[in-house]
Scaffold this motif. Structure first.
Motif, PDB file in Angstrom:
ATOM      1  N   UNK A   1      10.647   5.903  -8.880  1.00 10.31           N
ATOM      2  CA  UNK A   1      11.631   4.824  -9.011  1.00 10.31           C
ATOM      3  C   UNK A   1      11.634   3.936  -7.759  1.00 10.31           C
ATOM      4  N   UNK A   2      11.619   4.546  -6.581  1.00 10.35           N
ATOM      5  CA  UNK A   2      11.610   3.776  -5.342  1.00 10.35           C
ATOM      6  C   UNK A   2      10.320   2.961  -5.213  1.00 10.35           C
ATOM      7  N   UNK A   3       9.201   3.559  -5.548  1.00 15.36           N
ATOM      8  CA  UNK A   3       7.923   2.846  -5.493  1.00 15.36           C
ATOM      9  C   UNK A   3       7.930   1.661  -6.450  1.00 15.36           C
ATOM     10  N   UNK A   4       8.481   1.857  -7.643  1.00 19.88           N
ATOM     11  CA  UNK A   4       8.564   0.778  -8.631  1.00 19.88           C
ATOM     12  C   UNK A   4       9.404  -0.379  -8.098  1.00 19.88           C
ATOM     13  N   UNK A   5      10.537  -0.068  -7.501  1.00 14.46           N
ATOM     14  CA  UNK A   5      11.379  -1.117  -6.919  1.00 14.46           C
ATOM     15  C   UNK A   5      10.623  -1.891  -5.846  1.00 14.46           C
TER      16      UNK A   5
ATOM     17  N   UNK B   1       0.820  -1.208   0.000  1.00 15.29           N
ATOM     18  CA  UNK B   1       0.000   0.000   0.000  1.00 15.29           C
ATOM     19  C   UNK B   1       0.859   1.267   0.000  1.00 15.29           C
ATOM     20  N   UNK B   2       1.979   1.215   0.702  1.00 15.88           N
ATOM     21  CA  UNK B   2       2.864   2.376   0.751  1.00 15.88           C
ATOM     22  C   UNK B   2       3.430   2.668  -0.639  1.00 15.88           C
ATOM     23  N   UNK B   3       3.832   1.623  -1.344  1.00 12.35           N
ATOM     24  CA  UNK B   3       4.389   1.812  -2.687  1.00 12.35           C
ATOM     25  C   UNK B   3       3.339   2.372  -3.639  1.00 12.35           C
ATOM     26  N   UNK B   4       2.118   1.883  -3.534  1.00 12.40           N
ATOM     27  CA  UNK B   4       1.041   2.372  -4.402  1.00 12.40           C
ATOM     28  C   UNK B   4       0.763   3.845  -4.106  1.00 12.40           C
ATOM     29  N   UNK B   5       0.757   4.201  -2.831  1.00 10.44           N
ATOM     30  CA  UNK B   5       0.557   5.603  -2.457  1.00 10.44           C
ATOM     31  C   UNK B   5       1.698   6.460  -2.980  1.00 10.44           C
TER      32      UNK B   5
ATOM     33  N   UNK C   1       6.731   6.624 -13.732  1.00 13.40           N
ATOM     34  CA  UNK C   1       8.162   6.926 -13.819  1.00 13.40           C
ATOM     35  C   UNK C   1       8.518   7.386 -15.232  1.00 13.40           C
ATOM     36  N   UNK C   2       7.970   6.736 -16.238  1.00 13.13           N
ATOM     37  CA  UNK C   2       8.216   7.163 -17.617  1.00 13.13           C
ATOM     38  C   UNK C   2       7.778   8.597 -17.855  1.00 13.13           C
ATOM     39  N   UNK C   3       6.613   8.950 -17.312  1.00 12.39           N
ATOM     40  CA  UNK C   3       6.147  10.332 -17.425  1.00 12.39           C
ATOM     41  C   UNK C   3       7.089  11.301 -16.731  1.00 12.39           C
ATOM     42  N   UNK C   4       7.610  10.894 -15.574  1.00 11.41           N
ATOM     43  CA  UNK C   4       8.559  11.735 -14.834  1.00 11.41           C
ATOM     44  C   UNK C   4       9.845  11.937 -15.632  1.00 11.41           C
ATOM     45  N   UNK C   5      10.343  10.849 -16.195  1.00  7.85           N
ATOM     46  CA  UNK C   5      11.583  10.940 -16.970  1.00  7.85           C
ATOM     47  C   UNK C   5      11.396  11.772 -18.236  1.00  7.85           C
TER      48      UNK C   5
END
Length: 122
Positions: A27-31, A1-5, A50-54
């Protein structure tokens, strides 16, 4: 849940143009998602964010790889015009527009516009 948030927060940071923080958070959430939910569609969601961020910071090649890898997974796991797929198409349009590839952007803009027009009252 933390990663999704965290992915959702990274998406919001992208929308608000707070680009110093968004890529690292995504990136951290993806990992974390890759470790905790292997094979889950939310990994594709995190890759798309992440792609949008990059793309927003000009790392077009890496952004493209993430966005193109995540899009078919998102499409297969949700309705073609779901919010998740509309967001993914929008990220692809933005990537290719800012990268100077309007003809490729158009290939995603058309289905995005079709989805948006279906949502409009007649």
């Amino acid at each position: 849940d933390v990663a999704i948030t965290a992915v959702n927060l990274a998406s919001l940071l992208n929308e608000r143009k707070l680009l110093d923080e968004a890529p690292a958070l995504a990136r951290q959430a993806l990992e974390n998602l890759r470790k905790s939910k292997p094979g889950h569609w939310r990994i594709a969601h995190a890759e798309s964010v992440l792609g949008g961020s990059l793309a927003a910071v000009g790392d077009y090649a890496r952004a493209e790889a993430l966005l193109l890898r995540s899009y078919p997974i998102r499409k297969a796991s949700h309705d073609a015009c779901s919010r998740y797929n509309r967001d993914a198409m929008q990220r692809l349009v933005q990537l290719y527009e800012t990268w100077g590839k309007p003809e490729v952007a158009q290939s995603y803009r058309k289905p995005l516009e079709d989805c948006l027009s279906m949502r409009q009252p007649a």
